[in-house]
Design an enzyme around this catalytic site. Structure first.
Site, PDB file in Angstrom:
ATOM      1  N   MET A  31       0.846  -1.198   0.000  1.00  0.00           N
ATOM      2  CA  MET A  31       0.000   0.000   0.000  1.00  0.00           C
ATOM      3  C   MET A  31       0.879   1.245   0.000  1.00  0.00           C
ATOM      4  O   MET A  31       0.431   2.343   0.377  1.00  0.00           O
ATOM      5  CB  MET A  31      -0.936  -0.004   1.203  1.00  0.00           C
ATOM      6  CG  MET A  31      -1.899  -1.197   1.171  1.00  0.00           C
ATOM      7  SD  MET A  31      -3.425  -0.919   2.060  1.00  0.00           S
ATOM      8  CE  MET A  31      -2.827  -0.609   3.700  1.00  0.00           C
ATOM      9  N   LEU A  34       6.568   3.109   1.696  1.00  0.00           N
ATOM     10  CA  LEU A  34       7.500   1.985   1.805  1.00  0.00           C
ATOM     11  C   LEU A  34       8.602   2.252   2.820  1.00  0.00           C
ATOM     12  O   LEU A  34       9.051   3.377   3.010  1.00  0.00           O
ATOM     13  CB  LEU A  34       8.118   1.696   0.438  1.00  0.00           C
ATOM     14  CG  LEU A  34       7.118   1.349  -0.676  1.00  0.00           C
ATOM     15  CD1 LEU A  34       7.859   1.009  -1.959  1.00  0.00           C
ATOM     16  CD2 LEU A  34       6.188   0.219  -0.284  1.00  0.00           C
ATOM     17  N   GLY A  37      11.176  -2.789   5.541  1.00  0.00           N
ATOM     18  CA  GLY A  37      10.455  -4.068   5.563  1.00  0.00           C
ATOM     19  C   GLY A  37       9.954  -4.432   4.165  1.00  0.00           C
ATOM     20  O   GLY A  37      10.073  -5.586   3.728  1.00  0.00           O
ATOM     21  N   HIS A  38       9.402  -3.436   3.454  1.00  0.00           N
ATOM     22  CA  HIS A  38       8.955  -3.703   2.084  1.00  0.00           C
ATOM     23  C   HIS A  38      10.155  -4.022   1.182  1.00  0.00           C
ATOM     24  O   HIS A  38      10.076  -4.881   0.316  1.00  0.00           O
ATOM     25  CB  HIS A  38       8.257  -2.464   1.496  1.00  0.00           C
ATOM     26  CG  HIS A  38       7.000  -2.082   2.194  1.00  0.00           C
ATOM     27  ND1 HIS A  38       6.903  -0.973   3.009  1.00  0.00           N
ATOM     28  CD2 HIS A  38       5.770  -2.654   2.210  1.00  0.00           C
ATOM     29  CE1 HIS A  38       5.666  -0.871   3.476  1.00  0.00           C
ATOM     30  NE2 HIS A  38       4.963  -1.875   3.015  1.00  0.00           N
ATOM     31  N   GLN A  62     -10.247  -2.446   2.733  1.00  0.00           N
ATOM     32  CA  GLN A  62      -9.709  -3.092   3.939  1.00  0.00           C
ATOM     33  C   GLN A  62      -9.636  -2.131   5.129  1.00  0.00           C
ATOM     34  O   GLN A  62      -9.095  -2.481   6.173  1.00  0.00           O
ATOM     35  CB  GLN A  62      -8.361  -3.752   3.665  1.00  0.00           C
ATOM     36  CG  GLN A  62      -7.209  -2.816   3.381  1.00  0.00           C
ATOM     37  CD  GLN A  62      -5.956  -3.576   2.970  1.00  0.00           C
ATOM     38  OE1 GLN A  62      -5.831  -4.043   1.851  1.00  0.00           O
ATOM     39  NE2 GLN A  62      -4.997  -3.717   3.885  1.00  0.00           N
ATOM     40  N   GLN A 154      -2.653 -11.984   8.215  1.00  0.00           N
ATOM     41  CA  GLN A 154      -2.827 -11.738   6.782  1.00  0.00           C
ATOM     42  C   GLN A 154      -2.062 -12.785   5.968  1.00  0.00           C
ATOM     43  O   GLN A 154      -2.569 -13.314   4.976  1.00  0.00           O
ATOM     44  CB  GLN A 154      -2.319 -10.335   6.437  1.00  0.00           C
ATOM     45  CG  GLN A 154      -2.183 -10.088   4.944  1.00  0.00           C
ATOM     46  CD  GLN A 154      -1.819  -8.662   4.615  1.00  0.00           C
ATOM     47  OE1 GLN A 154      -2.651  -7.791   4.679  1.00  0.00           O
ATOM     48  NE2 GLN A 154      -0.569  -8.415   4.231  1.00  0.00           N
ATOM     49  N   SER A 187       4.422   1.108   8.262  1.00  0.00           N
ATOM     50  CA  SER A 187       4.099   2.439   7.719  1.00  0.00           C
ATOM     51  C   SER A 187       3.413   3.274   8.785  1.00  0.00           C
ATOM     52  O   SER A 187       3.492   4.505   8.777  1.00  0.00           O
ATOM     53  CB  SER A 187       3.192   2.311   6.490  1.00  0.00           C
ATOM     54  OG  SER A 187       3.820   1.479   5.540  1.00  0.00           O
TER      55      SER A 187
HETATM   56  O1  PAF Z   1      -0.028  -5.737   3.656  1.00  0.00           O
HETATM   57  C1  PAF Z   1      -0.463  -4.823   2.931  1.00  0.00           C
HETATM   58  O2  PAF Z   1       0.207  -3.818   2.665  1.00  0.00           O
HETATM   59  C2  PAF Z   1      -1.864  -4.927   2.351  1.00  0.00           C
HETATM   60  O3  PAF Z   1      -2.745  -5.521   3.240  1.00  0.00           O
HETATM   61  C3  PAF Z   1      -1.898  -5.649   0.989  1.00  0.00           C
HETATM   62  C4  PAF Z   1      -1.454  -7.086   1.102  1.00  0.00           C
HETATM   63  C5  PAF Z   1      -1.020  -4.916   0.000  1.00  0.00           C
HETATM   64  C6  PAF Z   1      -3.329  -5.652   0.439  1.00  0.00           C
HETATM   65  O4  PAF Z   1      -3.815  -4.357   0.262  1.00  0.00           O
END
Ligand code: PAF
Length: 293
Positions: A31, A34, A37-38, A62, A154, A187
């Site tokens: 999302m 960044l 971690g990303h 979400q 998740q 984030s």
């Molecule tokens: O983990 C996230 O950043 C979000 O939940 C994802 C997997 C990109 C879905 O919007």
């Protein structure tokens, strides 16, 4: 040069050119906003796949009505620079209308896995994650998708979804990246002011204390949870949403430990300052080790 793909036609062209050249396509959905971690997800994808694509899409479905969708940090230029800097090949940044076109009606629910823990205090959150990840998988059609283990529930939801719907891809969980003092990168850490930032370190310390108790032979779930809660409370964190020890694969409640059961994971969610923070640790292993299933 990293390709900027703003619609599904451009994405399809990029994917077709990858297919022609051969090699696996690795996908990192995000999302945006960044952080390291990303970037660890991109690096894992880079190591395992010939082609790497990330997506940046702040998914409205979400977020609950009282959650932080409108103030969720959006830093697209910085994000693109960071992605290019770690060798990402392409970034897909769709508009809302492309993901949820006029007349969209479909829901995805993975239950009971998502009813408890974060699902309890964020009703509908995981349905939104399930649906957007399914749409993104169908658009990108990756061979491998990478998710952070920090969002542990998740991660298990996505593994379940991919297995149940026979989606033709592999899901990889990447260990949590932490600050030097143990705070898991998120984030949402941007919402923490100086004092809240210090208190937030209690999450990791609570998890470590529980792991230490586990290693010393403690096998009562309530005691392990108490050990971690005490650390949170001593740090002045009163708004504890949950501290729970669960079976690591299924997130089922553990009634008693048996030799044959999966590893126990401790998960927690708290509110500190203006931020809702989550963290977790598999008590029986080194941090994150061996969980890229
Ligand atoms: O983990 C996230 O950043 C979000 O939940 C994802 C997997 C990109 C879905 O919007």
């Amino acid at each position: 040069m990293m390709a900027l793909l703003t619609d599904s036609m451009a994405l399809a062209r990029w994917r077709d050119s990858c297919r022609q050249r051969g090699g696996a396509i690795g996908f990192v959905p995000t999302m945006g906003a960044l952080h390291a971690g990303h970037l660890a997800l991109i690096q894992a994808a880079r190591q395992q796949c010939a082609h790497v694509v990330a997506s940046i899409f702040v998914n409205p479905t979400q977020f609950g009505p009282n959650e932080d969708f409108s103030r969720y940090p959006r830093t697209p230029e910085a994000d693109r620079e960071l992605l290019a800097g770690v060798g990402c090949d392409a970034v897909y940044m769709p508009e809302v209308g492309e993901i949820y076109p006029e007349g969209f009606q479909t829901a995805i629910r993975v239950e009971p896995l998502t009813l408890d823990l974060c699902g309890r205090s964020r009703p509908g959150h995981f349905d939104g994650v399930g649906v957007v990840v399914t749409i993104l998988f169908n658009r990108v059609r990756p061979d491998v998708a990478f998710f952070g283990l920090k969002d542990y529930q998740q991660y298990q939801l996505i593994r379940r979804l991919v297995a149940d719907l026979a989606m033709p891809l592999r899901v990889v969980g990447v260990p949590t990246v932490r600050e030097a003092d143990g705070l898991a990168l998120s984030s949402r850490n941007r919402y923490l002011d100086g004092e809240a930032r210090v208190r937030a370190t209690a999450l990791y310390r609570g998890l470590l204390a529980a792991r230490q108790a586990w290693r010393a032979g403690e096998r009562q779930v309530a005691v392990l949870e108490r050990v971690a809660r005490d650390v949170l409370e001593r740090a002045g964190i009163e708004a504890v949403d949950y501290v729970a020890v669960r079976e690591a694969q299924t997130l089922r409640v553990i009634t008693s430990f048996t030799e044959s059961m999966a590893d126990p994971v401790m998960l927690m969610a708290v509110r500190v300052g203006g931020a809702r923070l989550i963290d977790n640790m598999v008590l029986s292993r080194e941090d994150g080790a061996g969980l890229s299933l």
